[in-house]
Design an enzyme around this catalytic site. Structure first.
Site, short mmCIF file in Angstrom:
data_model
loop_
_atom_site.label_atom_id
_atom_site.label_comp_id
_atom_site.label_asym_id
_atom_site.label_seq_id
_atom_site.Cartn_x
_atom_site.Cartn_y
_atom_site.Cartn_z
N ARG A 1 -11.66 -0.82 8.42
CA ARG A 1 -11.39 -2.10 9.10
C ARG A 1 -10.52 -1.86 10.32
O ARG A 1 -9.75 -0.91 10.37
CB ARG A 1 -10.68 -3.02 8.10
CG ARG A 1 -9.95 -4.18 8.71
CD ARG A 1 -9.19 -5.00 7.68
NE ARG A 1 -8.15 -5.76 8.35
CZ ARG A 1 -7.29 -6.57 7.77
NH1 ARG A 1 -7.33 -6.73 6.45
NH2 ARG A 1 -6.38 -7.21 8.46
N GLU B 1 0.83 -1.20 0.00
CA GLU B 1 0.00 0.00 0.00
C GLU B 1 0.87 1.25 0.00
O GLU B 1 0.49 2.28 -0.55
CB GLU B 1 -0.93 0.01 1.19
CG GLU B 1 -2.06 -1.02 1.13
CD GLU B 1 -1.66 -2.35 1.73
OE1 GLU B 1 -0.46 -2.53 2.06
OE2 GLU B 1 -2.55 -3.21 1.90
N ASN C 1 -4.15 -15.74 0.49
CA ASN C 1 -5.12 -15.47 1.54
C ASN C 1 -6.17 -14.46 1.13
O ASN C 1 -7.30 -14.50 1.59
CB ASN C 1 -4.39 -14.97 2.80
CG ASN C 1 -5.29 -14.96 4.00
OD1 ASN C 1 -5.90 -15.97 4.32
ND2 ASN C 1 -5.43 -13.82 4.65
#
Lengths: 1186, 334
Positions: free
Chosen positions: A114, A64, A1006
């Site tokens: 989140r 990111e 994942n």
């Protein structure tokens, strides 16, 4: 019904606008924001253009931080640029966010808010990430649901271009990002009308260009920095008014009206709650109901949180307000209160007009951390609290805080949803397609009827045998119930076996319909139901329907996929549409979803739909319960106290009920708990035939779940064996008089079949019969359970008895990684299990975030375990990006403490010199030597306990470090090749004794298979939907370049002996080691049961050459690089077509596939040529001791 | 020399046809075949079971593990895939565009719905003719020969009703009464018969104790089987005939034509010697015909069929004793 109605989730709602209004998109996967990037990538890949007719460029970055850097650069060069992120990802963007805001560059980041990882990671929703960015200077708009995630994406885009202040478009992770709801989609024309081309042109004019060169990003000194910060004030000050203008223009064009702070409730309310995000849905329902009942209450929804408009907030309150409770979905330990609370307090102190009477009292509460349920009943409890004489100044709602007593009590039972809303709950297995069908059902109703529809899906954290619970609502009004269904008038249980383990009727309302997928017909099913289920059906007067969906699906050729059968039955029973119409819509949905997958797929699904209702029957419910059977207990008897008090409650699905005092304060949990979670998910299990067995140990080696084990033991240990227990004489000469057994753990096996696939021993009489064979579990269950219990009680061999360097010997050692929630057939876990077998009792694991941290560390249980002496791996996860550094830190601490202990021991004159000397100078190379040292240290600790020397206390604390420890840094390729590469490189360069194990699946497994720099050329992956055009990074050679790093590339399925050898060599090398372990993965689109055999082909093709580079051999006349695999004999194409990730390119773009396959073959040929030369190279590594 | 012939109503410049195989799969080798003078090409089959199996496999790969774990609701990007038939139809179109000779598409399958669906698609893609391979190994001991035959005839009839294209049926040699089945196949709508389909015969791998596929290229001796049945059927059935096994040399091709074939099909020899082998075969055939004073292929077609042969019984003899005797006269029996 408007033609613009669509039924989509919040991620898609935001991404549609983001893709339409931007030119460059820089992305990186992170839950729950990944789907936004995936949509953008897929749309660009399919050629979908933006508002200006160009197809946005989408690029995946290495982190990111990288994405934010790319966004920053693209903005500077004048392109409209966006990204999507959440949680730690947003934190990594903070440095660039300061820059982007400081430079007044217009941009919108879309954030599925989140939790931030603290004592634990959580993928679920709250505002702790966005609140951590509130000092960056970005404007923050909060949407409360799917519609607002969509609308605010546009309002933010328009406002940022107009104001030059960058915006976060915030909506709640999962609750909004993953909720499907019926919304009014903005059409391109509306978007075009609202975006002022002059603002776009102005942005482009500010671009850096040598045609009109300027300098940005300067360094400033005390003389002007401060002034420059103040110089931008007018831009930030203007934002609130400007956003309101945009909202007004939006209302005029689109019809939906928003204000910076929207008030709903009684005009004369004396109590008001203030909050933002999805919780507003539940709060608004509570307020409406309370007002109907005469309560004077209201709700202020915060839309624009930054810049905070004091004036608009004050204006939003009714004049009558007396008390205000501000609810924050975040926690800021040590602060006076949470951020929104502090802002509201300050705003009222600053802005409450004197002539409006006394300023209201403000209290602050926390709610909903990590998607904790937030219900109307909780909001009502806040209003009740506000009505007390002395309401709590600070409180929590949604948990039972029996430690600091901050929590409010609430009563969900008292809340009833309106009768005209259909509320349906479905229990399914991940593999049966339940969620997919329910998503289609929501779309069918949302897009084909005037009804509103909502779907929200609860998944568990297991990757195999996962249960899903779908919560669907259908009603005449827009649905903003942002909480789970609590009383359902329709319950479907798609798996009969759930009745044994789960209270599927807990949410059933009185008189509800219960649809059960049952292998038993209407006349027989009653007697098969556990007593609890029978009693609930009778007490709640449920109507019971059964369908044998597996038979219907099988007959239609849809093995195991019962979704369309159950969906058809749902529509038949729910009565939302006429049956024929519903069936037509279901088929249309199937056509839309699977249309490109060929007529066979469609026909089989259609057949399942057509045959479903023929199998549906209502059961005549008897007058009384007759069953004597009960649901099976969640955990066995006699479990450790913590497991009984905490783990078992969570396993039972009642974790919400645990009080604050029950959970550890610092995130520390006991290991070895997966063994208590008997999931029993396999339909078939491997059964051993000793007569055929050759004792090779392969079955045990490859078992991803440590559910097949082997053990050698003295023959007399069998005296109390159960009758069915099988054993045979140990064939090796190393253990005379021993017997051995291979035993399945029947309740822990996932039934993947990998063990059977690798078994090389075949019966002489019937070739298909191997030494282990998959057989239906049920007939074997009792026998195998008893055998496994006995097996566990058998003594293992002493460590000096076995050749642990061999595959067979290693498999006699106890695995200290067992029964994980990894996918059935997982390619990663066998390596971890082997690691624990070899070094588990002295192992520290630093685990990068990813699959391995989830199946390894996602509560309620953990597969990391300990032996009978209480020794075992100690495990921790720091972050995704810093794992190598994290592990290095562990090594530093161990080394420092060992040095300290040695110093203390050397200096001590109160410990027997013989003991001290032997501890200080004994070798610890072999397991026996390490055991001996452990024994000596134990003796030392005994001495220390008996002395009152002051140094003794110091030595006691660090004495354990005198026993050699093994530090392993474990992670996937996303970590090692991409986000963590900088740190990994630094750690490898450090020369320190750490071992790095890269579980290389060649994608971000994942988060759902996004490409990494490990993804090979020609593979199709997310963010490389057209096939990856560049080759895989050769991480092994980068490490080899250092010279003093041990490097091995291994593939257990291809060469298990090399795998075992590499682990030993890496561990014993006193410097850094790197093992690249080929790990097949569900994301490859392969038959997982044959994946280990497939690895042989991959290695045989040269796709994954096996090698070891051992610095110990790096001296004169030696070749430290050794190729362990043979010259390739199989063409890459021949192997690749067995994996969907390659084969699908042939189907989607044959020409590109031909080109990329050709290049991939050349990659292989060239790498082999290079490695072959390396194998002949002599190399000396300069070391102080060489 | 006039080598022209007619097959399935198609006027061909010579009787050499490349049957389906690796050489007819790729455009570059198709062009080389055409340049070498091949009269027509049969494309590799669209295997119905393979298509369906492939579709289901992909469907499985795309759905397996999806919607189960909150961080990964799926694992592969949602890209649009060609279905097997799409690809095949494109191949037919590309072949048609690449070469001037007739392109015969072929279908291989065993279920009626698949045949009907794909046959129409092939026709719309512009194939010159269609060859059906009834690929079916009846292993069920309860299934009668009559059932097996009827199933195949139904398939032929189903395709016939779907397409107007010339239709050839490639037969298996394993019938109790091949001539009877051939007749009924023609009655069901076949315009031509290709004799015979060579099935892959499985082999055993003793080291790994596994059954493995084993492809053996044909040799000239493999021509004998089709030769007999072409000779038997020639002039009896109103349909084209093709010989499709063991055509390696010009002599092999000529034998097939003498027996009554309209065309001789070759795969193995072309694979072995390359597409340019066609040119050599044609030259040798011409030379032979000139040498033996023939004017055209049409002249000799079927001149040694059972009906026209001086010794018709020779084709009916089980012949075991005589064959053995002739064998032992030529070679010393050890």
């Amino acid at each position: 019904m408007s033609p613009k109605s669509v039924t989509i989730d919040g991620n898609e709602a935001a991404a549609r606008i983001a893709h339409l209004t931007n030119e460059v998109v820089a992305i990186y996967p992170i839950t729950p924001a990944s789907p936004m990037g995936e949509h953008a990538d897929a749309w660009s890949n399919a050629g979908r253009a933006n508002l200006w007719g160009t197809v946005p460029q989408v690029i995946e970055m290495q982190s990111e931080a990288g994405a934010a850097g790319a966004v920053h650069g693209s903005l500077q060069a004048g392109a409209l640029t966006t990204t999507f992120t959440a949680s730690q990802g947003l934190l990594l963007m903070i440095p660039n966010m300061f820059k982007i805001a400081g430079e007044l560059s217009p941009a919108v980041f879309h954030v599925a808010a989140r939790s931030i990882a603290t004592h634990a990671l959580s993928i679920f929703g709250d505002h702790s990430d966005v609140m951590a960015t509130r000092t960056t200077g970005w404007a923050m708009l909060f949407g409360n649901g799917v519609q607002e995630a969509h609308d605010f994406a546009l309002i933010a885009q328009v406002a940022t271009l107009r104001s030059r202040v960058p915006f976060l478009n915030v909506f709640d992770g999962f609750r909004t990002s993953h909720e499907i709801n019926k919304i009014e989609a903005l059409d391109d024309e509306a978007v075009r009308t609202l975006i002022d081309p002059r603002d776009v042109a102005a942005h482009r004019e500010r671009a850096l260009t040598p045609d009109a060169p300027v300098l940005r990003g300067t360094a400033q000194n005390p003389d002007v920095f401060f002034q420059a910060r103040e110089a931008a004030n007018p831009y930030h000050n203007a934002v609130p008014t400007l956003v309101q203008e945009v909202m007004d223009e939006f209302a005029e064009r689109v019809g939906r009206r928003y204000r910076l702070f929207d008030y709903v409730g009684a005009a004369d309310a004396d109590r008001v709650v203030v909050l933002s995000g999805s919780g507003c849905g539940a709060a608004e329902e509570a307020v409406e109901r309370a007002v109907e009942q005469g309560e004077k209450v209201g709700l202020v929804k915060v839309r624009l949180y930054r810049p905070f408009s004091v004036e608009s907030l004050v204006a939003a309150f009714p004049p009558s307000v007396r008390r205000v409770a501000v609810l924050d979905r975040t926690k800021e330990p040590g602060a006076v209160g949470e951020p929104l609370y502090q802002d509201v307090v300050a705003a009222l102190a600053e802005g409450w007009p004197v002539d409006r009477g006394p300023r209201p009292e403000v209290t602050g509460g926390r709610y909903g951390l990590s998607s904790k349920e937030f219900t109307p009943a909780m909001v009502l409890s806040v209003f009740e609290e506000l009505d007390r004489d002395e309401p709590k100044r600070h409180f929590t709602v949604g948990v039972n805080d029996d430690v600091t007593h901050l929590s409010l009590r609430w009563d969900d039972e008292a809340w009833r949803e309106p009768d005209d809303v259909t509320r349906a709950v479905f229990y399914g297995l991940g593999s049966d397609g339940t969620v997919g069908a329910n998503k289609n059902s929501v779309k069918i109703i949302g897009e084909n009827t005037p009804l509103h529809a909502q779907g929200y899906f609860v998944y568990d954290s297991k990757k195999s045998g996962a249960t899903t619970v779908s919560h669907l609502r259908f009603g005449p009004r827009p649905i903003r119930s942002t909480y789970l269904v609590r009383r359902a008038n329709f319950i479907a249980c798609h798996q009969f076996q759930f009745l044994e383990s789960t209270d599927v009727l807990a949410l059933a309302d009185d008189g509800a319909t219960f649809l059960l997928n049952s292998p038993y017909g209407p006349d027989d099913v009653w007697d098969q139901l556990p007593g609890e289920v029978q009693r609930t059906i009778l007490e709640k007067r449920l109507r019971l329907f059964v369908v044998d969906a597996y038979t219907v699906a099988r007959e239609a050729g849809m093995q195991g996929r019962i979704n369309t059968v159950m969906q058809t039955c749902f529509f038949a029973l729910a009565d939302l549409l006429p049956r024929d119409e519903a069936i037509g819509h279901i088929k249309e949905a199937i056509r839309k979803t699977y249309g490109k997958r060929g007529p066979t797929v469609l026909e089989r699904n259609y057949a399942a739909v057509d045959n479903a209702l023929g199998g549906l029957s209502e059961v005549t419910v008897p007058q009384q319960a007759s069953s004597t059977r009960s649901r099976r207990p969640v955990v066995p008897e006699h479990v450790p106290d913590f497991v009984e008090r905490v783990t078992a409650i969570v396993l039972a699905g009642h974790g919400d009920r645990l009080p604050v005092s029950a959970v550890p304060v610092d995130g520390t949990f006991p290991t070895g708990t997966a063994r208590f979670e008997k999931r029993s998910i396999a339909v078939e299990i491997p059964i051993w035939d000793p007569d055929v067995c050759i004792q090779c140990g392969l079955c045990s080696l490859v078992c991803p779940h440590a559910a097949i084990r082997s053990k050698a033991f003295p023959a007399d240990a069998l005296s109390r064996a159960p009758d069915a227990f099988r054993a045979l004489d140990w064939k090796g000469k190393d253990l005379p008089g021993h017997r051995m057994a291979i035993q399945v753990a029947p309740d822990d096996c996932t039934g993947c079949g990998v063990c059977v696939d690798v078994c090389p021993a075949r019966s002489k009489e019937v070739a298909r019969h191997k030494a282990i064979n998959m057989e239906p579990k049920q007939p074997h269950l009792d026998r195998e359970r008893a055998s496994f219990d006995f097996f566990l009680s058998l003594p293992g061999p002493n460590s000096d008895d076995t050749a642990r360097n061999s595959v067979k010997g290693s498999q006699l050692l106890e695995p200290l990684f067992e029964f994980s929630g990894a996918c059935a057939g997982c390619g990663e876990t066998p390596y971890l299990k082997l690691l624990t077998q070899l070094f588990g009792d002295r192992l520290l694991v630093a685990n990068a975030t990813g699959c391995s941290s989830i199946y390894g560390g996602n509560l309620p249980t953990t597969p990391w375990s300990k032996n009978a002496d209480g020794h075992g791996p100690a495990w921790s996860n720091s972050l995704f990006e810093d794992n190598a550094e994290f592990g290095l830190g562990m090594r530093m601490a161990l080394d420092q403490h060992e040095r300290f202990a040695r110093d203390l021991l050397t200096a001590s004159d109160w410990i027997e010199p013989e003991l001290a000397e032997s501890i200080l100078h004994s070798e610890q190379e072999t397991p026996e030597q390490i055991d001996a040292q452990r024994e000596r240290v134990r003796e030392l600790e005994g001495r220390l306990a008996d002395t009152d020397q002051p140094e003794a206390r110091l030595l006691t604390a660090v004495a354990g470090s005198l026993v050699r420890k093994s530090v392993w840094i474990v992670g996937g390729d996303g970590w090692a090749y991409d986000i963590g590469f900088g740190g990994l490189d630094h750690v490898l360069a450090s020369g320190r004794n750490v071992n790095v194990l890269v579980l290389d699946t060649e994608v971000y497994s994942n988060t759902g298979g996004q490409a990494s720099k490990s993804t090979p050329r020609a593979a199709v992956a997310k963010f490389a939907a057209g096939g990856k055009s560049v080759g895989k990074k050769d991480l092994g050679m980068i490490a080899v370049d250092y010279g003093n790093v041990y490097v091995a590339q291994i593939a257990m399925g291809a060469n298990p002996a090399q795998t075992v050898r590499a682990f030993h060599e890496a561990e014993s090398w006193p410097g850094p080691s790197l093992i690249l372990a080929y790990s097949h993965c569900i994301a490859h689109g392969i038959d997982m049961s044959k994946a280990m055999t497939h690895q042989k082909q991959l290695v045989g093709s040269g796709y994954w050459p096996l090698f070891r580079y051992d610095p110990r051999q790096a001296h004169e006349d030696e070749h430290p690089f050794r190729l362990d695999s043979r010259r390739p004999t199989i063409p890459f194409r021949e192997v690749a077509v067995n994996e969907a990730r390659f084969a699908m390119l042939q189907r989607s773009d044959p020409e590109r596939a031909a080109e990329l396959f050709g290049l991939a073959q050349r990659d292989i040929d060239e790498r082999w040529r290079y490695y072959e030369q390396l194998a002949g190279v002599e190399r000396t590594v300069v070391r102080p001791d060489s | 020399m006039d080598l022209s012939t007619t097959y399935l109503g198609l006027d061909l410049p010579n009787p050499l046809v490349a049957s389906s195989g690796p050489l007819t799969e790729r455009i570059d080798t198709l062009k080389r075949l055409a340049d070498a003078g091949i009269a027509a090409v049969v494309l590799p089959s669209l295997f119905q079971e393979e298509v369906e199996h492939g579709d289901l496999e992909f469907h499985w790969a795309r759905t397996h593990g999806t919607e189960a774990f909150p961080e990964a609701l799926d694992y592969l990007p949602d890209v649009e895939l060609d279905s097997g038939p799409d690809r095949y139809l494109r191949r037919v179109e590309e072949a048609r565009a690449a070469v001037d000779v007739p392109v015969v598409a072929s279908l291989n399958g065993s279920s009626k719905s698949g045949w009907e669906r794909y046959a129409s698609l092939v026709e719309s893609a512009g194939a010159s003719a269609l060859e059906l391979n009834v690929y079916f190994v009846p292993t069920d001991p309860t299934q009668t020969a009559a059932d097996v035959e009827q199933r195949q005839l139904d398939l032929i009839a189903a395709v016939r009703s779907q397409v107007r294209l010339p239709l050839a049926v490639k037969l298996s040699p394993f019938f109790s009464s091949p001539a009877n089945f051939a007749r009924r196949a023609v009655e069901a709508g076949a315009d031509g018969l290709v004799l015979f389909n060579r099935f892959y015969q499985p082999d055993l791998d003793l080291e790994n104790m596994q059954v493995v596929p084993n492809l053996v290229l044909s040799g000239s001796s493999d021509l004998r089987l089709p030769l007999r049945w072409i000779a038997v059927l020639s002039g009896v059935l109103d349909c084209s005939l093709a010989a499709a096994s063991g055509v390696h040399t010009a002599a092999d091709a000529l034998k097939a034509l003498f027996a009554g074939a309209d065309v001789a099909m070759s795969t193995s020899a072309l694979l072995k010697f390359g597409p340019e082998h066609v040119g050599r075969l044609l030259e040798e055939m011409s030379s032979w015909l000139v040498e033996h004073e023939y004017e055209s292929v049409e002249q000799l077609k079927g001149s040694l069929s059972q009906r026209n042969s001086p010794d018709p019984e020779a084709f009916e003899r089980a012949n075991y004793q005589q064959t053995l005797r002739s064998y032992s006269t030529s070679y010393e029996v050890p």
